[in-house]
Write an enzyme that holds these catalytic residues in place. Structure first.
Site, PDB file in Angstrom:
ATOM      1  N   ALA A 295     -79.721  13.264   3.738  1.00 42.92           N
ATOM      2  CA  ALA A 295     -78.953  13.475   2.509  1.00 42.92           C
ATOM      3  C   ALA A 295     -79.800  13.067   1.298  1.00 42.92           C
ATOM      4  O   ALA A 295     -80.659  12.186   1.414  1.00 42.92           O
ATOM      5  CB  ALA A 295     -77.676  12.646   2.543  1.00 42.92           C
ATOM      6  N   ASP A 296     -79.565  13.714   0.153  1.00 40.60           N
ATOM      7  CA  ASP A 296     -80.155  13.193  -1.084  1.00 40.60           C
ATOM      8  C   ASP A 296     -79.064  12.435  -1.834  1.00 40.60           C
ATOM      9  O   ASP A 296     -77.916  12.361  -1.383  1.00 40.60           O
ATOM     10  CB  ASP A 296     -80.797  14.309  -1.919  1.00 40.60           C
ATOM     11  CG  ASP A 296     -79.792  15.343  -2.427  1.00 40.60           C
ATOM     12  OD1 ASP A 296     -78.585  15.053  -2.438  1.00 40.60           O
ATOM     13  OD2 ASP A 296     -80.219  16.438  -2.806  1.00 40.60           O
ATOM     14  N   SER A 297     -79.433  11.825  -2.969  1.00 38.32           N
ATOM     15  CA  SER A 297     -78.473  10.959  -3.649  1.00 38.32           C
ATOM     16  C   SER A 297     -77.235  11.725  -4.119  1.00 38.32           C
ATOM     17  O   SER A 297     -76.124  11.197  -4.132  1.00 38.32           O
ATOM     18  CB  SER A 297     -79.137  10.234  -4.820  1.00 38.32           C
ATOM     19  OG  SER A 297     -79.708  11.185  -5.692  1.00 38.32           O
ATOM     20  N   LEU A 298     -77.451  13.000  -4.467  1.00 37.19           N
ATOM     21  CA  LEU A 298     -76.317  13.818  -4.898  1.00 37.19           C
ATOM     22  C   LEU A 298     -75.372  14.104  -3.716  1.00 37.19           C
ATOM     23  O   LEU A 298     -74.151  14.141  -3.876  1.00 37.19           O
ATOM     24  CB  LEU A 298     -76.843  15.124  -5.492  1.00 37.19           C
ATOM     25  CG  LEU A 298     -75.986  15.846  -6.510  1.00 37.19           C
ATOM     26  CD1 LEU A 298     -75.567  14.931  -7.645  1.00 37.19           C
ATOM     27  CD2 LEU A 298     -76.750  17.041  -7.076  1.00 37.19           C
ATOM     28  N   ASP A 299     -75.975  14.287  -2.531  1.00 32.22           N
ATOM     29  CA  ASP A 299     -75.151  14.492  -1.331  1.00 32.22           C
ATOM     30  C   ASP A 299     -74.226  13.300  -1.090  1.00 32.22           C
ATOM     31  O   ASP A 299     -73.072  13.467  -0.698  1.00 32.22           O
ATOM     32  CB  ASP A 299     -76.041  14.671  -0.086  1.00 32.22           C
ATOM     33  CG  ASP A 299     -76.735  16.025  -0.039  1.00 32.22           C
ATOM     34  OD1 ASP A 299     -76.089  17.022  -0.378  1.00 32.22           O
ATOM     35  OD2 ASP A 299     -77.906  16.057   0.341  1.00 32.22           O
TER      36      ASP A 299
END
Lengths: 245, 77
Positions: free
Chosen positions: B35-39
């Protein structure tokens, strides 16, 4: 091209010259439009003029609670939100040395902080839908500066930096964030100019005329459209060539 | 597996498009599940929607593994 059928848009400052032109243009391209501003009667008159796809969403952008309530209210009335146009702006001009804290705070609050809060709220549902257009109305002054407008120029330059940061964060979700920066535009303010003043202003504009609300609205429409899906973090200058950046 | 855990894992699998077998309690959203931070923000929003709760920012920051989400939502939902 530039068809907005079924899209839902919120325009702040919709009773102003520029905001009215933007709202009319988005509406004409098929969008459902929530008109925001402080003057309820003027908003209702514009909604009546436009037709059944227009709704009214009054808001005082200098009041935090009123700002926080605007996006949810617009989403409820429209059934979602695809396009946010941060158009509302105020000026409190004075020479820098005479600029009061109040003049600074009032301009930053409406022009920049309200745009931040509205964008923060709007991007939430745009992320879910994997689609969104956030367009803020800046000014040539945000890039060039202008004597007597330290507060206004800061607020408009702030919109550019904010939009670039947000654009980078949400691009992967197919949300674009851009600024349209008008130059000198025909408005009630410029109507009051003397011929001499007008001449002086126009000497800086290669196009030899002031811009119209329609010139700005067309730029907003482009950035709001599907066709501009690959354009983000940009500032589109619409100024008759007075500043070529 | 509890009902909460099942619902949490379903959301994670759907949202991140990962192999369900990888979605274990110890799995870190960013380090293990890509995941990225937005996820992670979107996952919190999806949990809020699924469970009808509000997850305050300071609580959201403590949800870094699948098990953290299950534990939090078991308490509040």
């Amino acid at each position: 091209m530039f068809d907005l059928t079924g899209r839902k848009a919120l325009v702040t400052g919709a009773t102003g010259g520029l905001g009215g032109a933007i709202a009319r243009t988005l509406y004409a391209q098929g969008a459902h439009v929530a008109l925001s501003g402080t003057r309820v009667e003027a908003l209702e008159a514009l909604a009546a003029e436009l037709g059944e796809r227009a709704v009214v969403a009054p808001c005082n952008l200098s009041d935090k609670d009123s700002v926080e309530a605007l996006v949810p209210a617009a989403e409820e009335k429209l059934g979602g939100l695809d396009i946010l146009v941060n158009n509302a702006g105020v000026t409190r001009d004075n020479l820098f040395m005479r600029l009061k804290d109040d003049d600074w705070d009032a301009v930053i609050a409406v022009n920049l902080t309200a745009a931040f809060r509205l964008s923060r709220a709007a991007v939430k549902s745009m992320m879910r839908r994997r689609y969104g257009r956030i367009i803020s109305i800046g000014s040539v002054v945000g890039t060039m500066g202008n004597p007597g407008q330290g507060n206004y120029a800061a607020s408009k330059a702030g919109l550019i930096g904010m939009s670039k940061a947000l654009a980078a964060e949400v691009a992967s979700r197919s949300i674009t964030v851009n600024v349209v920066a008008p130059g000198f535009i025909e408005s009630p303010m410029t109507e009051g100019l003397t011929d001499k003043q007008r001449e002086a202003i126009l000497s800086d504009v290669p196009m030899g005329r002031l811009g119209s609300g329609g010139d700005i609205a067309a730029a907003v429409l482009y950035l709001a459209s599907n066709e501009a899906a690959y354009v983000t973090g940009q500032t589109l200058h619409v100024n008759g060539g007075m500043a070529m950046i | 597996m509890s009902d909460v855990a099942e619902r949490v894992k379903k959301i994670v699998v759907e949202h991140l498009g990962v192999d369900p077998e990888k979605v274990v309690d110890e799995a870190n959203f960013i380090e293990d599940l890509g995941a990225d931070s937005l996820d992670t923000v979107e996952l919190v929003m999806a949990f809020e929607e699924e469970f009808g709760v509000e997850i305050p920012d300071d609580a959201a920051e403590t949800i870094v593994k699948v098990g953290d989400a299950v534990k939090f939502l078991s308490k509040t939902a």
